[in-house]
Design a protein around this motif. Structure first.
Motif, PDB file in Angstrom:
ATOM      1  N   LEU A 356       0.828  -1.207   0.000  1.00  0.00           N
ATOM      2  CA  LEU A 356       0.000   0.000   0.000  1.00  0.00           C
ATOM      3  C   LEU A 356       0.862   1.257   0.000  1.00  0.00           C
ATOM      4  CD1 LEU A 356      -2.704   1.471   0.237  1.00  0.00           C
ATOM      5  CD2 LEU A 356      -2.596   1.127   2.718  1.00  0.00           C
ATOM      6  N   ALA A 357       1.929   1.265   0.830  1.00  0.00           N
ATOM      7  CA  ALA A 357       2.801   2.440   0.882  1.00  0.00           C
ATOM      8  C   ALA A 357       3.479   2.676  -0.459  1.00  0.00           C
ATOM      9  CB  ALA A 357       3.833   2.252   1.990  1.00  0.00           C
ATOM     10  N   LEU A 358       3.934   1.604  -1.124  1.00  0.00           N
ATOM     11  CA  LEU A 358       4.609   1.750  -2.408  1.00  0.00           C
ATOM     12  C   LEU A 358       3.647   2.194  -3.509  1.00  0.00           C
ATOM     13  CD1 LEU A 358       6.943  -1.376  -2.249  1.00  0.00           C
ATOM     14  CD2 LEU A 358       7.631   1.031  -2.112  1.00  0.00           C
ATOM     15  N   VAL A 359       2.425   1.644  -3.487  1.00  0.00           N
ATOM     16  CA  VAL A 359       1.433   2.071  -4.468  1.00  0.00           C
ATOM     17  C   VAL A 359       1.098   3.548  -4.287  1.00  0.00           C
ATOM     18  CG1 VAL A 359      -0.962   1.793  -5.213  1.00  0.00           C
ATOM     19  CG2 VAL A 359       0.456  -0.221  -4.816  1.00  0.00           C
ATOM     20  N   ALA A 360       0.969   3.975  -3.020  1.00  0.00           N
ATOM     21  CA  ALA A 360       0.675   5.391  -2.757  1.00  0.00           C
ATOM     22  C   ALA A 360       1.816   6.292  -3.194  1.00  0.00           C
ATOM     23  CB  ALA A 360       0.387   5.581  -1.273  1.00  0.00           C
ATOM     24  N   ALA A 361       3.054   5.780  -3.079  1.00  0.00           N
ATOM     25  CA  ALA A 361       4.195   6.587  -3.510  1.00  0.00           C
ATOM     26  C   ALA A 361       4.291   6.643  -5.032  1.00  0.00           C
ATOM     27  CB  ALA A 361       5.483   6.000  -2.931  1.00  0.00           C
ATOM     28  N   TRP A 362       3.986   5.537  -5.702  1.00  0.00           N
ATOM     29  CA  TRP A 362       4.072   5.479  -7.162  1.00  0.00           C
ATOM     30  C   TRP A 362       2.896   6.190  -7.833  1.00  0.00           C
ATOM     31  CZ3 TRP A 362       1.152   1.235  -9.836  1.00  0.00           C
ATOM     32  CH2 TRP A 362       1.190   1.392 -11.218  1.00  0.00           C
ATOM     33  N   ALA A 363       1.665   5.918  -7.340  1.00  0.00           N
ATOM     34  CA  ALA A 363       0.455   6.518  -7.926  1.00  0.00           C
ATOM     35  C   ALA A 363      -0.444   6.954  -6.773  1.00  0.00           C
ATOM     36  CB  ALA A 363      -0.252   5.509  -8.830  1.00  0.00           C
ATOM     37  N   GLY A 444      16.652  14.372   0.953  1.00  0.00           N
ATOM     38  CA  GLY A 444      16.765  13.129   0.223  1.00  0.00           C
ATOM     39  C   GLY A 444      16.682  13.344  -1.277  1.00  0.00           C
ATOM     40  N   GLY A 445      16.433  12.252  -2.014  1.00  0.00           N
ATOM     41  CA  GLY A 445      16.333  12.316  -3.456  1.00  0.00           C
ATOM     42  C   GLY A 445      14.956  12.741  -3.917  1.00  0.00           C
ATOM     43  N   LEU A 446      14.723  12.631  -5.234  1.00  0.00           N
ATOM     44  CA  LEU A 446      13.457  13.056  -5.806  1.00  0.00           C
ATOM     45  C   LEU A 446      12.290  12.200  -5.324  1.00  0.00           C
ATOM     46  CD1 LEU A 446      14.565  13.765  -9.502  1.00  0.00           C
ATOM     47  CD2 LEU A 446      14.087  15.434  -7.685  1.00  0.00           C
ATOM     48  N   ARG A 447      12.559  10.926  -5.045  1.00  0.00           N
ATOM     49  CA  ARG A 447      11.468  10.028  -4.651  1.00  0.00           C
ATOM     50  C   ARG A 447      11.253   9.986  -3.141  1.00  0.00           C
ATOM     51  NH1 ARG A 447      13.618   7.128  -9.144  1.00  0.00           N
ATOM     52  NH2 ARG A 447      12.017   6.747 -10.745  1.00  0.00           N
ATOM     53  N   THR A 448      12.135  10.585  -2.387  1.00  0.00           N
ATOM     54  CA  THR A 448      12.005  10.514  -0.924  1.00  0.00           C
ATOM     55  C   THR A 448      10.684  11.079  -0.419  1.00  0.00           C
ATOM     56  OG1 THR A 448      14.412  10.600  -0.630  1.00  0.00           O
ATOM     57  CG2 THR A 448      13.046  11.203   1.265  1.00  0.00           C
ATOM     58  N   PRO A 449      10.221  12.273  -0.855  1.00  0.00           N
ATOM     59  CA  PRO A 449       8.934  12.784  -0.347  1.00  0.00           C
ATOM     60  C   PRO A 449       7.769  11.837  -0.635  1.00  0.00           C
ATOM     61  CG  PRO A 449      10.149  14.524  -1.448  1.00  0.00           C
ATOM     62  CD  PRO A 449      10.866  13.243  -1.758  1.00  0.00           C
ATOM     63  N   TYR A 450       7.799  11.217  -1.834  1.00  0.00           N
ATOM     64  CA  TYR A 450       6.713  10.304  -2.179  1.00  0.00           C
ATOM     65  C   TYR A 450       6.756   9.043  -1.308  1.00  0.00           C
ATOM     66  CZ  TYR A 450       6.368  13.214  -6.353  1.00  0.00           C
ATOM     67  OH  TYR A 450       6.224  14.263  -7.218  1.00  0.00           O
ATOM     68  N   LEU A 451       7.961   8.505  -1.146  1.00  0.00           N
ATOM     69  CA  LEU A 451       8.086   7.272  -0.368  1.00  0.00           C
ATOM     70  C   LEU A 451       7.717   7.498   1.100  1.00  0.00           C
ATOM     71  CD1 LEU A 451       8.891   4.323  -0.198  1.00  0.00           C
ATOM     72  CD2 LEU A 451      11.273   5.040   0.145  1.00  0.00           C
ATOM     73  N   ALA A 498       4.318  -8.764  -5.351  1.00  0.00           N
ATOM     74  CA  ALA A 498       3.665  -7.465  -5.536  1.00  0.00           C
ATOM     75  C   ALA A 498       4.592  -6.326  -5.133  1.00  0.00           C
ATOM     76  CB  ALA A 498       2.359  -7.415  -4.737  1.00  0.00           C
ATOM     77  N   VAL A 499       5.314  -6.516  -4.032  1.00  0.00           N
ATOM     78  CA  VAL A 499       6.273  -5.495  -3.603  1.00  0.00           C
ATOM     79  C   VAL A 499       7.314  -5.259  -4.693  1.00  0.00           C
ATOM     80  CG1 VAL A 499       8.123  -4.977  -1.969  1.00  0.00           C
ATOM     81  CG2 VAL A 499       5.949  -5.892  -1.146  1.00  0.00           C
ATOM     82  N   CYS A 500       7.881  -6.358  -5.215  1.00  0.00           N
ATOM     83  CA  CYS A 500       8.896  -6.231  -6.271  1.00  0.00           C
ATOM     84  C   CYS A 500       8.305  -5.585  -7.526  1.00  0.00           C
ATOM     85  CB  CYS A 500       9.480  -7.601  -6.599  1.00  0.00           C
ATOM     86  SG  CYS A 500      10.379  -8.380  -5.230  1.00  0.00           S
ATOM     87  N   GLY A 501       7.070  -5.989  -7.884  1.00  0.00           N
ATOM     88  CA  GLY A 501       6.453  -5.443  -9.085  1.00  0.00           C
ATOM     89  C   GLY A 501       6.198  -3.960  -8.986  1.00  0.00           C
ATOM     90  N   VAL A 502       5.714  -3.488  -7.834  1.00  0.00           N
ATOM     91  CA  VAL A 502       5.452  -2.059  -7.680  1.00  0.00           C
ATOM     92  C   VAL A 502       6.759  -1.273  -7.706  1.00  0.00           C
ATOM     93  CG1 VAL A 502       4.497  -0.304  -6.145  1.00  0.00           C
ATOM     94  CG2 VAL A 502       3.320  -2.483  -6.403  1.00  0.00           C
ATOM     95  N   ILE A 503       7.809  -1.813  -7.075  1.00  0.00           N
ATOM     96  CA  ILE A 503       9.102  -1.114  -7.080  1.00  0.00           C
ATOM     97  C   ILE A 503       9.651  -0.985  -8.501  1.00  0.00           C
ATOM     98  CG2 ILE A 503      11.508  -1.310  -6.355  1.00  0.00           C
ATOM     99  CD1 ILE A 503      10.559  -2.524  -3.741  1.00  0.00           C
ATOM    100  N   LEU A 504       9.593  -2.069  -9.254  1.00  0.00           N
ATOM    101  CA  LEU A 504      10.104  -2.026 -10.621  1.00  0.00           C
ATOM    102  C   LEU A 504       9.282  -1.082 -11.498  1.00  0.00           C
ATOM    103  CD1 LEU A 504      10.931  -5.810 -11.185  1.00  0.00           C
ATOM    104  CD2 LEU A 504      12.542  -3.923 -10.804  1.00  0.00           C
ATOM    105  N   THR A 505       7.962  -1.107 -11.314  1.00  0.00           N
ATOM    106  CA  THR A 505       7.101  -0.205 -12.092  1.00  0.00           C
ATOM    107  C   THR A 505       7.384   1.247 -11.755  1.00  0.00           C
ATOM    108  OG1 THR A 505       5.374  -1.909 -12.131  1.00  0.00           O
ATOM    109  CG2 THR A 505       4.718   0.327 -12.682  1.00  0.00           C
ATOM    110  N   TRP A 506       7.542   1.536 -10.497  1.00  0.00           N
ATOM    111  CA  TRP A 506       7.844   2.906 -10.061  1.00  0.00           C
ATOM    112  C   TRP A 506       9.189   3.341 -10.617  1.00  0.00           C
ATOM    113  CZ3 TRP A 506       9.139   4.668  -4.397  1.00  0.00           C
ATOM    114  CH2 TRP A 506       9.058   6.052  -4.333  1.00  0.00           C
ATOM    115  N   GLU A 507      10.150   2.427 -10.576  1.00  0.00           N
ATOM    116  CA  GLU A 507      11.480   2.742 -11.089  1.00  0.00           C
ATOM    117  C   GLU A 507      11.432   3.032 -12.591  1.00  0.00           C
ATOM    118  OE1 GLU A 507      15.495   3.505 -10.676  1.00  0.00           O
ATOM    119  OE2 GLU A 507      14.046   3.015  -9.084  1.00  0.00           O
ATOM    120  N   SER A 508      10.574   2.334 -13.305  1.00  0.00           N
ATOM    121  CA  SER A 508      10.514   2.502 -14.764  1.00  0.00           C
ATOM    122  C   SER A 508       9.687   3.706 -15.176  1.00  0.00           C
ATOM    123  CB  SER A 508       9.926   1.236 -15.403  1.00  0.00           C
ATOM    124  OG  SER A 508      10.703   0.106 -15.101  1.00  0.00           O
TER     125      SER A 508
END
Length: 528
Positions: A356-363, A444-451, A498-508
């Motif tokens: 849930l946290a990763l999905v919220a950070a990605w989308a 932090g980096g660009l993704r830190t606020p989202y994460l 699912a964790v790995c998939g969301v991380i890879l999708t966010w990274e891409s």
């Protein structure tokens, strides 16, 4: 007085305020005494008032209650058996029923569980000091107050020196918490209450009765066989409860012994009781197939139980020593049961929260929708479980329970939407505030606020204001995984993927604000 219970405004000198409960033989009201203090007034049910048996039972209750004194019991203050309807007045206890506390929150543990266990033993010490056997110790007869538990409702309490007034062939008590000797029609003793205490504490620790659910006859059969389930109870306490749930009353610890066992640093090492093992059945297993009703007839079972569970003491007369026969081969001892604990369900919940946290950070918008679905699932589950629990407390378990739950599902879903939407808004506000502050400060980096914002939002979904019911519902959804290892590993694997998939999708793809083009207008400068 022929008024219906809901129309009563005065019983004797006591002004009735409202009905607060009812049992098998009476209705309980919250009343006000002439001096202004709150009291509990219990009357016979209207359709029992005219019967002789009901009045005799009520007289027995009064004669029992006046002999019991103690801070852990609801003491009797007044009674009038000759009134119409007859009533008894007890101290009003402002507490929460143990059944409701466990159902609405979660099983007790640690100091809370210890307080309930010790407090109920103190209550039984007061009861037994008056020469009384309560006979119906169960979670529904325990009120939990700020000062600890209070034992209430001596509606079927049984003075040890009284004559049993129970109708021939019937058993007074609550299936699931009856003692084996009660099931087979033997007279209750203080050991009967110790068994009820252990069954009640087991419920408090696990959220389920020790003999499970099902038709009354099946539960009663498990009781007389001693087939209790202490899985999930801490080992030290389980040893004490196992001793108190022994089929043979003579093998159970007394109240004082149980208190000493609980007071030790390790309850498993503070007792001289025999080792706790599988209790012998009270009757031969073949007799179980003849049962056709949950009402056990003492005359039919007393002889069988006496012969099988409590053999007579050997005669003191000398007998010739028979030639020793070769010992039969012993079957291999069963492997000790290992309680699987709750690590599987808790790991799955943690992984689901990470997803849930990763999905919220990605989308973020999609994460809000997922969070709403999670909260709805938990809250609806909690509502269904509470409805079924209350239904089974009144009527027992029935085949139609799932149908009743399905019929009420639309209403449960509709009633859960508004509070869940509010909880999602709170979680989103916390996520945007924390993430935005990090973005403004270039931390932090660009993704830190989202994460970080996603993690904060997920934590608020779980521990935010008003989420306790969703939390308990989600815990119940994942709880079966602790008893099904294969299913648990499959779910854990899916969640890990699912964790790995969301991380890879966010990274891409980076952060996606779909269906909008970007963050809310007020936060455009916070996220980049």
């Amino acid at each position: 007085m022929n008024a219906r219970p809901t129309e009563l405004t005065q019983i004797g000198p006591y002004r009735i305020r409202r009905q607060i409960g009812e049992g098998g033989m009476g209705v309980v009201y919250l009343g006000t005494a002439p001096d202004g203090r709150p009291v509990a007034v219990k009357t016979l049910r209207p359709w029992l008032v005219g019967g002789t048996d009901g009045r005799r039972r009520f007289e027995r209750e009064v004669s029992t209650l006046v002999r019991v004194r103690g801070s852990r019991v609801a003491e009797v203050l007044d009674a009038d058996v000759a009134a119409d309807p007859p009533y008894v007045v007890t101290r009003y206890v402002d507490g929460v029923p143990l059944t409701r506390m466990v159902a609405e929150h979660e099983p007790l543990s640690g100091a809370d569980l210890q307080q309930v266990a010790v407090g109920l033993l103190e209550a039984l010490a007061s009861v037994h000091a008056a020469g009384v056997v309560h006979r119906d110790v169960k979670p529904g007869n325990v009120l939990v107050t700020a000062d600890g538990p209070v034992l209430i409702d001596f509606g079927i309490a049984h003075a040890a020196d009284d004559t049993r007034l129970t109708a021939t062939g019937f058993i007074s008590g609550t299936p699931g918490y009856l003692a084996p000797e009660t099931v087979i029609g033997q007279d209750p003793t203080p050991a009967t209450d110790v068994h009820g205490w252990a069954a009640t504490v087991t419920y408090a620790a696990t959220g389920r009765p020790p003999y499970g659910y099902g038709p009354d006859i099946a539960v009663l059969d498990r009781i007389r066989r001693g087939e209790h389930d202490l899985h999930g109870v801490e080992p030290g306490l389980a040893a004490v409860l196992g001793a108190a749930l022994q089929v043979d009353p003579a093998r159970r610890p007394g109240v004082d012994t149980a208190l000493r066992m609980l007071a030790g640093p390790d309850a498993a090492d503070t007792t001289d009781m025999p080792p706790v093992g599988a209790a012998a059945p009270l009757v031969d297993p073949s007799l179980a197939t003849t049962d056709e009703t949950a009402v056990v007839t003492p005359a039919d079972l007393r002889d069988a139980a006496t012969a099988t569970a409590f053999p007579p003491a050997p005669s003191s007369a000398p007998t010739p020593s028979p030639r020793p026969a070769p010992a039969p081969p012993q079957p291999p001892a069963p492997a000790p049961h290992r309680d699987p604990g709750v690590w599987r369900s808790r790991t799955a919940l943690a992984l689901a929260g990470l997803v849930l946290a990763l999905v919220a950070a990605w989308a973020p918008y999609a994460g809000a929708v997922v969070a709403l679905g999670v909260l709805l699932l938990g809250r609806v589950t909690w509502r269904i479980r509470r409805r079924l629990f209350e239904r089974r407390e009144l009527r027992g378990q029935h085949r139609g329970d799932p149908f009743v739950a399905a019929l009420a599902l639309p209403w449960d879903l509709l009633a859960s939407v508004a509070p869940c939407v509010g909880q999602v808004l709170v979680a989103a506000a916390g996520a945007v505030a924390v993430g935005g502050l990090l973005g403004l400060g270039d931390v932090g980096g660009l993704r830190t606020p989202y994460l970080v914002g996603g993690v904060v939002g997920a934590l608020l979904v779980w521990w935010g204001p008003g989420t306790v019911r969703s939390r308990h519902g989600l815990t119940a959804v994942f709880a079966p995984m602790d008893r099904a290892p294969r299913t648990a590993w499959a779910v854990l694997g899916v969640l890990a993927l699912a964790v790995c998939g969301v991380i890879l999708t966010w990274e891409s793809l980076g952060t996606v604000w779909w269906p909008a083009d970007g963050p809310p207008g007020f936060a455009e400068g916070w996220f980049s």
